[in-house]
Structure formats: structure tokens, C-alpha cells
Design a protein around this motif. Structure first.
Motif, mmCIF file in Angstrom:
data_model
loop_
_atom_site.group_PDB
_atom_site.id
_atom_site.type_symbol
_atom_site.label_atom_id
_atom_site.label_comp_id
_atom_site.label_asym_id
_atom_site.label_seq_id
_atom_site.Cartn_x
_atom_site.Cartn_y
_atom_site.Cartn_z
ATOM 1 N N PRO A 20 -8.400 -20.991 36.179
ATOM 2 C CA PRO A 20 -9.162 -20.113 35.591
ATOM 3 C C PRO A 20 -8.920 -19.450 34.860
ATOM 4 N N GLU A 21 -7.628 -19.743 33.536
ATOM 5 C CA GLU A 21 -7.611 -18.537 33.191
ATOM 6 C C GLU A 21 -5.832 -19.423 32.191
ATOM 7 N N GLU A 22 -5.914 -19.244 30.942
ATOM 8 C CA GLU A 22 -4.693 -19.646 30.794
ATOM 9 C C GLU A 22 -3.555 -18.893 29.894
ATOM 10 N N THR A 23 -3.639 -18.137 30.385
ATOM 11 C CA THR A 23 -1.551 -17.360 29.898
ATOM 12 C C THR A 23 -0.531 -17.952 30.923
ATOM 13 N N ALA A 24 -0.698 -18.127 32.705
ATOM 14 C CA ALA A 24 -0.252 -18.463 33.134
ATOM 15 C C ALA A 24 0.274 -20.099 32.961
ATOM 16 N N ALA A 80 -26.209 -13.204 33.769
ATOM 17 C CA ALA A 80 -25.977 -12.832 32.338
ATOM 18 C C ALA A 80 -24.492 -13.058 31.278
ATOM 19 N N GLY A 81 -24.544 -13.955 30.745
ATOM 20 C CA GLY A 81 -22.700 -13.493 30.560
ATOM 21 C C GLY A 81 -21.355 -14.533 31.759
ATOM 22 N N ARG A 82 -22.031 -14.640 32.384
ATOM 23 C CA ARG A 82 -20.996 -15.214 33.515
ATOM 24 C C ARG A 82 -21.442 -16.474 33.830
ATOM 25 N N TYR A 83 -20.268 -17.523 33.720
ATOM 26 C CA TYR A 83 -20.652 -19.172 33.778
ATOM 27 C C TYR A 83 -19.136 -19.338 35.172
ATOM 28 N N VAL A 132 -7.900 -1.747 34.628
ATOM 29 C CA VAL A 132 -6.404 -2.280 35.064
ATOM 30 C C VAL A 132 -6.363 -3.270 34.996
ATOM 31 N N ARG A 133 -7.529 -4.170 34.849
ATOM 32 C CA ARG A 133 -7.742 -5.637 34.423
ATOM 33 C C ARG A 133 -7.440 -6.554 35.865
ATOM 34 N N GLY A 134 -7.958 -7.306 36.265
ATOM 35 C CA GLY A 134 -8.338 -8.024 37.275
ATOM 36 C C GLY A 134 -6.643 -8.890 37.412
ATOM 37 N N LEU A 135 -5.858 -8.907 36.725
ATOM 38 C CA LEU A 135 -5.054 -9.514 37.072
ATOM 39 C C LEU A 135 -4.237 -8.982 37.430
ATOM 40 N N ASP A 136 -2.607 -9.297 38.168
ATOM 41 C CA ASP A 136 -1.903 -9.110 39.034
ATOM 42 C C ASP A 136 -0.730 -8.859 37.107
ATOM 43 N N CYS A 159 -13.552 -9.861 25.257
ATOM 44 C CA CYS A 159 -12.108 -9.403 25.102
ATOM 45 C C CYS A 159 -10.825 -8.780 26.016
ATOM 46 N N GLY A 160 -10.555 -9.621 26.563
ATOM 47 C CA GLY A 160 -9.560 -8.619 27.780
ATOM 48 C C GLY A 160 -7.738 -9.630 27.666
ATOM 49 N N GLY A 161 -6.962 -8.414 27.760
ATOM 50 C CA GLY A 161 -5.331 -8.718 27.717
ATOM 51 C C GLY A 161 -4.698 -7.719 27.714
ATOM 52 N N GLY A 162 -3.494 -7.792 27.104
ATOM 53 C CA GLY A 162 -2.563 -6.833 27.852
ATOM 54 C C GLY A 162 -0.934 -7.290 27.999
ATOM 55 N N ALA A 222 -7.584 -12.767 25.703
ATOM 56 C CA ALA A 222 -8.393 -13.954 25.943
ATOM 57 C C ALA A 222 -10.075 -13.283 25.199
ATOM 58 N N ILE A 223 -10.626 -13.533 24.562
ATOM 59 C CA ILE A 223 -11.433 -14.143 24.358
ATOM 60 C C ILE A 223 -13.145 -15.011 24.751
ATOM 61 N N GLY A 224 -14.309 -14.097 25.370
ATOM 62 C CA GLY A 224 -15.089 -14.711 25.860
ATOM 63 C C GLY A 224 -15.665 -14.936 25.337
ATOM 64 N N LEU A 225 -15.881 -16.582 24.593
ATOM 65 C CA LEU A 225 -17.060 -17.715 23.504
ATOM 66 C C LEU A 225 -18.029 -17.412 24.569
ATOM 67 N N ASP A 226 -18.615 -17.454 25.008
ATOM 68 C CA ASP A 226 -20.010 -17.820 25.689
ATOM 69 C C ASP A 226 -20.753 -16.678 25.586
ATOM 70 N N ARG A 227 -20.121 -15.593 25.194
ATOM 71 C CA ARG A 227 -20.538 -13.713 26.020
ATOM 72 C C ARG A 227 -20.486 -13.928 24.665
ATOM 73 N N LEU A 228 -20.048 -14.297 23.365
ATOM 74 C CA LEU A 228 -19.325 -14.050 21.702
ATOM 75 C C LEU A 228 -20.905 -14.362 21.117
HETATM 76 P P1 HAM Z 1 -9.697 -11.826 31.736
HETATM 77 O O1 HAM Z 1 -10.431 -10.469 31.159
HETATM 78 O O2 HAM Z 1 -9.929 -12.633 33.215
HETATM 79 O O3 HAM Z 1 -8.936 -12.220 30.839
HETATM 80 O O4 HAM Z 1 -10.546 -12.911 30.671
HETATM 81 C C1 HAM Z 1 -10.845 -12.508 29.421
HETATM 82 C C2 HAM Z 1 -12.426 -12.587 29.259
HETATM 83 O O5 HAM Z 1 -12.940 -13.915 29.239
HETATM 84 C C3 HAM Z 1 -13.755 -11.850 29.658
HETATM 85 O O6 HAM Z 1 -13.259 -10.530 28.995
HETATM 86 C C4 HAM Z 1 -14.597 -12.358 29.066
HETATM 87 O O7 HAM Z 1 -15.059 -12.170 28.488
HETATM 88 C C5 HAM Z 1 -14.920 -13.701 29.835
HETATM 89 N N1 HAM Z 1 -14.784 -14.362 30.889
HETATM 90 C C6 HAM Z 1 -14.109 -14.019 31.848
HETATM 91 N N2 HAM Z 1 -14.704 -14.817 33.049
HETATM 92 C C7 HAM Z 1 -16.233 -14.917 32.900
HETATM 93 C C8 HAM Z 1 -16.911 -15.500 33.020
HETATM 94 N N3 HAM Z 1 -17.106 -16.124 34.510
HETATM 95 N N4 HAM Z 1 -18.264 -16.664 31.972
HETATM 96 C C9 HAM Z 1 -18.298 -16.265 31.346
HETATM 97 N N5 HAM Z 1 -17.035 -15.768 30.476
HETATM 98 C C10 HAM Z 1 -15.674 -14.852 31.346
HETATM 99 C C11 HAM Z 1 -8.020 -13.748 30.901
HETATM 100 O O8 HAM Z 1 -8.038 -14.442 31.372
HETATM 101 C C12 HAM Z 1 -6.671 -13.195 30.466
HETATM 102 N N6 HAM Z 1 -5.640 -14.198 30.695
HETATM 103 C C13 HAM Z 1 -6.284 -12.989 29.265
HETATM 104 C C14 HAM Z 1 -4.777 -12.133 28.773
HETATM 105 C C15 HAM Z 1 -3.935 -13.139 28.225
HETATM 106 N N7 HAM Z 1 -4.272 -10.958 28.875
HETATM 107 C C16 HAM Z 1 -2.931 -11.720 28.158
HETATM 108 N N8 HAM Z 1 -3.210 -13.059 27.608
#
Ligand code: HAM
Length: 420
Positions: A80-84, A118-121, A256-260, A281-284, A304-310
Motif C-alpha cells: 500500500p506504500e513503499e517506506t516499509a 477523482a484523484g483516488r484510485y 498528523v498523517r494516516g500512518l503510525d 506529496c506527503g511525508g515526514g 511520496a508524491i502521488g503521480l496520478d494527482r500530479l
Molecule cells: P501517503 O500520504 O499515504 O504517504 O501517500 C503519499 C501520496 O500518495 C499522497 O499524498 C497522494 O498524493 C498519493 N496517494 C495516496 N493514496 C492514493 C490513492 N488511493 N490514489 C491516488 N493517490 C494516492 C505514504 O505513502 C508514505 N509512504 C510517504 C512517506 C515516505 N513518508 C515517509 N517516506
């Protein structure tokens, strides 16, 4: 039976791909110029990795994971994400040098079972970076600046950098308690999920998207007020640097961002051109995660930057995308012998790196020329029976609507000259 792509997934078609390639190439260029190296990890991982890192009471883990049991009986999850996964790969491959900084970037698809809009896949794409080995807030500044620089390189406007600090394991419990107390008095006005969150993970109420919950947290205590001396000093350093380097930002107490796994700095880059899903873009910082996943204590930060939204923002702001190179030569032939000759020429052109193609369908000359027009070919090379006999090609300049005869032996040299 007609098949369709799955809900929340889509095909990115050839006429949309230029925007994607432009963004991906620019991201690589910017990340590489900051001395980040690419890493690629598998699309699926052991489920436990995400439970341990993202947190089992987060929405991502409790509702959104594509988890299944493989034929060997193991529980695996589409990332679901790439940090872990990056942290797992760093530990598994012993990538951390003694006292060194590790700077990594990645591009690729992620999977979350979310309600599409829109913007969420459900399959979406991220470009992200992770820096391991430093607790210096200047490193946070480096990555925030790098995100901003990337957006500038892409020609985007109207972005806003939001920052916050969620503290550390020393001060966060106090903030959680205060939040629990505050929200406890408003429990009736929270959604069903948040009533549960209040007990399991009150921080997650802050990023609930339900309007009534957003209203309820309106004047909730902010994490900044509860920071310990070290976290406070760290946050002051961060904001001080951002001011010094003239990187515009806004402190957002709700971020506070949605990841613990986050500790201290959290940030998002928001596009004012997008609707509800406006975080591009979201991070921390995640100073405890490497140790949590079995490595040595290692402070780290990333985004991480969301490319679909970009891509959506690029379209919204009508940013001009560099066009694909034009087709230089299109080969049109009449009859089998001419087709084989044409194919030979085609191979020669391609060997020289000249973008070229041939008509295989053997249609009429008129229809082949129509195809050349549709493909926007610069030159058409025509070979018919007469040309074969006379050892020549007809080369037509499609823009000038002029044509000339070129000897078989001279054709490649003519194109070579032109492409130099
Ligand atoms: P995240 O905020 O869950 O963070 O996702 C980062 C970005 O991915 C979001 O700001 C958004 O642009 C895009 N994104 C997330 N979910 C969706 C979705 N369902 N559809 C389209 N775009 C989406 C992370 O994933 C962390 N791993 C970021 C990070 C890296 N923190 C530290 N290192």
C-alpha cells in the motif's frame, strides 16, 4: 463476455503517456541531482511488515489492504506504500554503512482498497524518496526543497507546503491523552469509526474525512503544544531553516498523517488546483521504524508524491508537455518484392536511430499515404515495381509536398546527412 478493468484501476493509454513519462523523467533527474539512488522492491510483501510499520489500527491496514493467502499458505499483501518495503530491503541487504547517509528513491504502483473518486484510485503510482541515517532537520529541509524543486521543474504553480510535528514516543502519549480527553467530551458527534478510533488510536480522528469529525476536531489540542523540549527545539530548527532558505510553508496543526510510523516532522504539499484529494506529496520523519523492523536504531525521513494527482494538476494548469519525436520516415511499398526491399531500408534507418516505420498491410498507395499523414511522418519513402526496376526510391517531403528520386545506394546516406 466483455472484460473491464477493475474498479479503481485504469489503463494509461498512449495519448496520456507523455505526461507520465515527462513527470517520471523529471523526477529521476531531480532526485539524481540531489544524489539519490534508485531502489526497486517487490510489489508484494509479507503482510506482517505493513501491520508492524503502518500500524494495525490505521485505515490503510484495517480496511484498505489487498491481502491474500498464497498457494504456500503465507499471508501476503500488495504494497500500500513503499517506506516499509524500503526499510525492509535496507535491513535485509545491510545497505547502511557505518555513520553514512543512505539516500534512495523509487517509482511504482501502490495498492489500497479505497473508495475510488477523482484523484483516488485502488492502483495508484508514487515517486518517493527515503533518507536513512540522520536526525538533522536540515535533511527534512533538503527533501521538502527537493519536492518543491520538482514541482517547479514541472512548471506547476499554486502549491502550498504544510508542516507539523507529531513529537516522539516521549511526548506523544501526553498529546494523545489530551486529545482523548477533548474528544471524549464530543464522542456523540463523531462518526462510528472515530468512536472506535478514540479508544484505539485517537490521532487518527484528526485525519478523518467525515465533515462532522472535522468539525469536532476544530479546536482540538495541537501536537505542537505538547512537544518535549528536544522535539520543540527540533521543530524550531526546521521552521528556522525553511525561513532562512525562503521556502514558503504553513504550520498545520491537524497534519498528523494516516500512518503510525511518523515521529517529529510531518509535511504535505497541497495543490490548490485539486478538489478534495489535494495532497500531491506527503511525508515526514520516522526515527523509530528501522529499529521497529529489526534494524539498528536509525533516524530517517522521506516523502511520496502521488503521480496520478500530479498528472491531473498538469492537465488542470495546462502545462505544456514536450511532444514525442516525430516519425522521420514512413515506408510505403507496392508488391511483395518492394516490401522486402523496404524492410531492408527500414532496418538501415533504425540502425542509425532514425524513427521510422513501414506499412505492412499492402493497401493501395493512396491509403498508405493517408496512414503516413495520420502518423505525421516527415518523409515517405515510396517503392513500387517501377522504382524497383529503376533502382530508385521516391522520397516525398510531406510538409513541403515535394518529392525527389534517390538512388537505392544513396538513401541511407541521405537520411544520415539529414539527421546530423
Ligand atoms: P501517503 O500520504 O499515504 O504517504 O501517500 C503519499 C501520496 O500518495 C499522497 O499524498 C497522494 O498524493 C498519493 N496517494 C495516496 N493514496 C492514493 C490513492 N488511493 N490514489 C491516488 N493517490 C494516492 C505514504 O505513502 C508514505 N509512504 C510517504 C512517506 C515516505 N513518508 C515517509 N517516506
Amino acid at each position: 463476455m466483455k472484460y473491464a478493468s477493475q474498479r479503481g484501476t485504469r489503463d494509461i493509454l498512449p495519448d496520456q503517456i507523455r505526461s507520465w513519462q515527462f513527470i517520471e523523467a523529471t523526477a529521476r533527474k531531480v532526485f539524481e541531482s540531489y544524489n539519490y539512488a534508485e531502489i526497486r522492491t517487490p510489489i508484494f510483501e509479507q503482510t506482517e511488515l505493513f501491520l508492524r510499520s503502518i500500524g494495525d489500527t490505521t485505515d490503510i491496514v484495517s480496511k484498505e489492504m489487498y491481502t491474500f493467502t498464497d498457494k504456500g499458505g503465507r499471508s501476503v499483501t500488495l504494497r500500500p506504500e513503499e517506506t516499509a518495503p524500503v526499510v525492509r530491503a535496507v535491513i535485509e541487504n545491510s545497505l547502511m554503512g557505518q555513520g553514512e547517509l543512505l539516500k534512495l528513491y523509487y517509482l511504482g504502483p501502490m495498492f489500497r482498497y479505497e473508495r475510488p473518486q477523482a484523484g483516488r484510485y485502488r492502483q495508484f503510482y508514487q515517486a518517493g524518496v527515503e533518507v536513512l541515517g540522520s536526525a538533522d532537520p536540515l535533511v527534512d529541509v533538503e527533501i521538502i526543497e527537493m519536492g518543491v524543486r520538482l514541482f517547479e521543474e514541472l512548471g506547476l504553480k499554486d502549491l502550498e507546503v504544510d508542516i507539523n510535528s507529531v513529537g516522539c514516543p516521549d511526548c506523544r502519549p501526553k498529546f494523545k491523552e489530551a486529545l482523548k480527553k477533548y474528544l471524549g467530551a464530543k464522542v456523540g458527534s463523531l462518526c462510528g469509526d472515530c468512536q472506535k478510533r478514540l479508544k484505539t488510536n485517537p490521532l487518527r480522528v484528526l485525519d478523518c474525512k467525515e465533515p462532522k469529525c472535522q468539525k469536532a476536531v476544530d479546536s482540538a489540542p495541537s501536537s505542537i503544544e505538547y512537544l518535549c523540549a528536544a522535539c520543540k527545539a527540533d521543530f524550531e530548527k526546521l521552521t528556522g531553516y525553511l525561513e532562512q532558505f525562503k521556502i514558503a510553508f504553513k504550520v498545520n496543526n491537524r497534519l498528523v498523517r494516516g500512518l503510525d510510523y511518523y515521529t517529529r516532522t510531518t509535511f504535505e504539499i497541497i495543490s490548490k488546483s485539486l478538489g478534495a484529494q489535494n495532497a500531491v506529496c506527503g511525508g515526514g520523519r520516522y526515527d523509530g521504524l528501522v529499529e521497529e523492523l529489526g534494524g539498528k536504531p536509525t533516524p530517517a525521513t522521506g516523502f511520496a508524491i502521488g503521480l496520478d494527482r500530479l498528472v491531473m494538476v498538469l492537465e488542470e494548469q495546462k502545462v505544456s508537455i514536450p511532444r514525442a519525436d516525430r516519425l522521420s520516415a514512413y515506408i510505403v511499398t507496392m508488391g511483395d518484392a518492394a516490401k522486402t526491399k523496404g524492410f531492408e531500408v527500414l532496418r538501415g534507418l533504425r540502425e542509425m536511430g532514425i524513427k521510422s516505420d513501414i506499412n505492412y498491410q499492402g493497401k493501395s498507395l493512396k491509403s498508405q499515404l493517408k496512414t503516413a499523414d495520420r502518423l505525421n511522418a516527415e518523409f515517405v519513402v515510396i517503392i513500387g515495381e517501377d522504382e524497383l526496376k529503376r533502382d530508385i526510391f521516391v522520397v516525398r517531403n510531406m510538409d513541403k509536398k515535394s518529392q525527389e528520386e534517390v538512388k537505392f545506394d544513396d538513401l541511407l546516406a541521405t537520411f544520415k546527412l539529414r539527421s546530423e
